[in-house]
Design an enzyme around this catalytic site. Structure first.
Site, PDB file in Angstrom:
ATOM      1  N   GLU A  12       0.837  -1.202   0.000  1.00  0.00           N
ATOM      2  CA  GLU A  12       0.000   0.000   0.000  1.00  0.00           C
ATOM      3  C   GLU A  12       0.870   1.251   0.000  1.00  0.00           C
ATOM      4  OE1 GLU A  12      -3.495   1.992   2.823  1.00  0.00           O
ATOM      5  OE2 GLU A  12      -2.659   0.025   3.322  1.00  0.00           O
ATOM      6  N   GLY A  40      -7.031   4.797   8.460  1.00  0.00           N
ATOM      7  CA  GLY A  40      -7.792   4.657   9.690  1.00  0.00           C
ATOM      8  C   GLY A  40      -7.154   3.705  10.679  1.00  0.00           C
ATOM      9  N   ALA A  41      -6.510   2.626  10.151  1.00  0.00           N
ATOM     10  CA  ALA A  41      -5.961   1.606  11.042  1.00  0.00           C
ATOM     11  C   ALA A  41      -4.458   1.417  10.898  1.00  0.00           C
ATOM     12  CB  ALA A  41      -6.665   0.272  10.792  1.00  0.00           C
ATOM     13  N   SER A  42      -3.827   2.097   9.954  1.00  0.00           N
ATOM     14  CA  SER A  42      -2.378   1.959   9.804  1.00  0.00           C
ATOM     15  C   SER A  42      -1.816   3.225   9.179  1.00  0.00           C
ATOM     16  CB  SER A  42      -2.038   0.746   8.920  1.00  0.00           C
ATOM     17  OG  SER A  42      -2.495   0.938   7.597  1.00  0.00           O
ATOM     18  N   THR A  43      -0.509   3.358   9.273  1.00  0.00           N
ATOM     19  CA  THR A  43       0.167   4.478   8.617  1.00  0.00           C
ATOM     20  C   THR A  43       1.415   3.945   7.936  1.00  0.00           C
ATOM     21  OG1 THR A  43       1.045   6.717   8.897  1.00  0.00           O
ATOM     22  CG2 THR A  43       1.549   5.151  10.637  1.00  0.00           C
ATOM     23  N   GLN A  44       1.723   4.494   6.756  1.00  0.00           N
ATOM     24  CA  GLN A  44       2.867   4.050   5.980  1.00  0.00           C
ATOM     25  C   GLN A  44       3.807   5.218   5.701  1.00  0.00           C
ATOM     26  OE1 GLN A  44      -0.430   3.281   4.623  1.00  0.00           O
ATOM     27  NE2 GLN A  44      -0.318   1.415   5.853  1.00  0.00           N
TER      28      GLN A  44
END
Length: 545
Positions: free
Chosen positions: A177, A224-228
């Protein structure tokens, strides 16, 4: 007479077959020789769904087939975009998978309208499910499989090309992603060696010639549930293999650092933050929240605070390194009915300081430098695009898209002191406005304290679009897919080689039919002549006694 009847039937059948072959041959020859306009659509298409944790969107992309031959990678443009393919992210349908179908069908109808009908069967369709489904897949694999099964059935029922259901509709790794978002940002900024296609007219889709590769942007993506975080470090050779992604795009190699922090998306971070507030208050009935505006109070259930995948269990341990602590003696059933009231105080400084406690900056760092939780993260290098919740929050608080550090800090502080009544006068929905103070302070902790941005490397563009094209992982995923997805052009009519082949086949059919007719006529003639000879033959005289 009984012995002659089968022969008579067989003879009639041969006449019928011969006649049909002659008719078929003549008809086929006439049709093949009719004027024929053979046309192959120079454009190819892809339909891509983003199965996010809080929403599902869909984009249709197009590119000229010749660009893959010329550059090795498709020069794509966005043809259509649907921001809402349902009321929630697909993981929200864990208990009712069929509930996602109407939203998907609405977006599939849009795709069917914008893509020419004769290209439908050749157009690949994809779905990438992100952090919400990654969480569900770990905590409840059966429900995750049920949701993905309905997704695949729905996509398979569309007119588009889905030969590999599990590969084309799948749960994306977080790093995939992040890497795809990086491709999107740099492609649209013409950093990858081609001018991006931004129009929907055929001659606008393809650049006239390659251009030099330019310094690339890093991509910061907050869901909403992760960051990259994805970028090319100053010294890519120092990046450990598990953090390195190699891409080949438009004939050039790119070595990226990329990492996805599960549970550190904005929604899950806020849930953890609120759970910590309630715990630190001694599980009081009313808890003060410095990240909410003065004059605003709201209720949360114990179920929301403590039972989510990022709150307890293996995902919480993997993401945060710990589980949230529920009230002593509270059972699973009690959590559903237990409520806590949080009351806003609008204190920006305290909000920021408490946001920093969500990160473990003191964790063991085996390969420095580390951002938090012991994760290797090189120091920022070059310019960055901050996407998704980064950009939504910047717009929501009225911050410039390319702020200085001073403008960034001032915009956050000024927004957090606004009261609930003052927020009523600002645009956007209230359910979003009451979360922006937490989000900007959480972003501040991410950028300054976790990723080590400072005055020496601060060059961030908080943006939702480039050249009127929506940023995110969808475009980059599609561009990368053109490297490996076997695609065929959609054609209308009959090409010359096929016409010649059909003509030969119909001539053979005609010749066979004519030979059968001649054979039957010859046999009939022989039969007639034989009958006449028999009738003319003289009778032998009778023997005399």
């Amino acid at each position: 007479m009984g012995l002659k009847r089968p022969a008579s039937c067989f003879s009639a059948l041969l006449w019928l077959v011969a006649a049909l072959l002659v008719i078929l041959g003549i008809t086929g020859i006439v049709l093949v020789n009719q004027p024929n306009e053979y046309y192959c659509n120079p454009q190819e298409y892809a339909v891509v769904f983003d199965g996010g944790s809080s929403h599902t969107s869909m984009a249709v992309y197009q590119w000229l087939a010749d660009t893959i031959t010329e550059y090795g990678t498709g020069v794509a443009s966005q043809l259509a975009f649907e921001s809402s393919c349902g009321e929630a992210g697909i993981s929200s349908y864990a208990d009712d998978p069929e509930g996602l179908v109407p939203g998907f069908e609405k977006c599939l109808e849009t795709a069917s309208l914008v893509i020419p009908e004769y290209s439908h069967a050749k157009t690949p369709i994809f779905l990438g499910a992100t952090a919400g489904m990654r969480l569900l897949n770990v905590t409840d694999p059966d429900k995750s499989d049920a949701v993905m099964a309905v997704v695949r059935e729905t996509l398979a029922s569309s007119p588009f090309h889905l030969p590999y259901e599990k590969e084309q509709a799948t749960i994306l790794r977080g790093e995939k992603e992040g890497s795809s978002s990086w491709i999107s940002a740099n492609y649209l900024e013409a950093n990858l060696g081609v001018e991006p296609a931004t129009g929907d007219v055929i001659h606008d889709l393809s650049p006239s010639e390659p251009i030099p590769v330019k310094p690339t942007f890093g991509a910061l993506d907050l869901g909403g549930a992760s960051t990259q975080v994805t970028f090319i470090p100053d010294t890519p050779g120092d990046v450990p293999d598990e953090y390195l992604a190699n891409l080949r795009l438009y004939g050039h190699e790119f070595d990226q650092y990329t990492y996805s922090f599960l549970c550190y998306g904005a929604n899950e971070a806020r849930r953890r933050f609120e759970a910590n507030l309630v715990k630190d208050s001694g599980f009081a009935n009313v808890t003060l929240n410095p990240c909410s505006p003065v004059g605003y109070s709201y209720e949360l259930t114990g179920d929301y605070l403590w039972k989510a995948p990022c709150s307890k269990g293996p995902i919480a341990m993997e993401g945060w390194g710990s589980e949230t602590t529920s009230a002593p003696g509270v059972s699973e059933d009690d959590m559903e009915v237990m409520t806590y009231t949080l009351k806003g105080t609008g204190d920006a400084k305290q909000c920021y300081n408490l946001s920093k406690t969500l990160f473990d900056f003191d964790a063991k760092c085996d390969k420095p430098p580390c951002s938090f939780n012991g994760v290797y993260t090189p120091l920022p290098h070059g310019s960055f695009k901050a996407l998704s919740t980064y950009a939504y929050t910047a717009v929501g608080i009225g911050m410039p898209s390319k702020p200085t550090i001073e403008e960034f800090n001032t915009a956050g502080d000024d927004f957090c002191v606004k009261t609930y009544d003052e927020l009523k006068n600002l645009p956007d929905k209230m359910k979003y406005k009451v979360t922006y103070c937490f989000q900007i302070m959480y972003i501040k902790a991410l950028l300054f304290d976790a990723f080590k941005f400072d005055a020496s490397n601060w060059e961030i563009d908080f943006t939702l679009q480039v050249n009127d094209v929506d940023l995110g992982w969808l475009l980059g995923f599609t561009i990368n897919a053109t490297n490996w997805v076997p695609l065929e052009q959609a054609c209308v009519g009959i090409n010359s080689s096929t016409s010649i082949g059909l003509l030969i086949i119909f001539i053979i059919i005609l010749v066979v039919g004519l030979l059968l007719l001649l054979h039957k006529l010859y046999r009939e003639c022989l039969a007639v002549e034989g009958g006449e000879s028999y009738q003319r033959a003289p009778s032998k005289p009778a023997d005399k006694a």
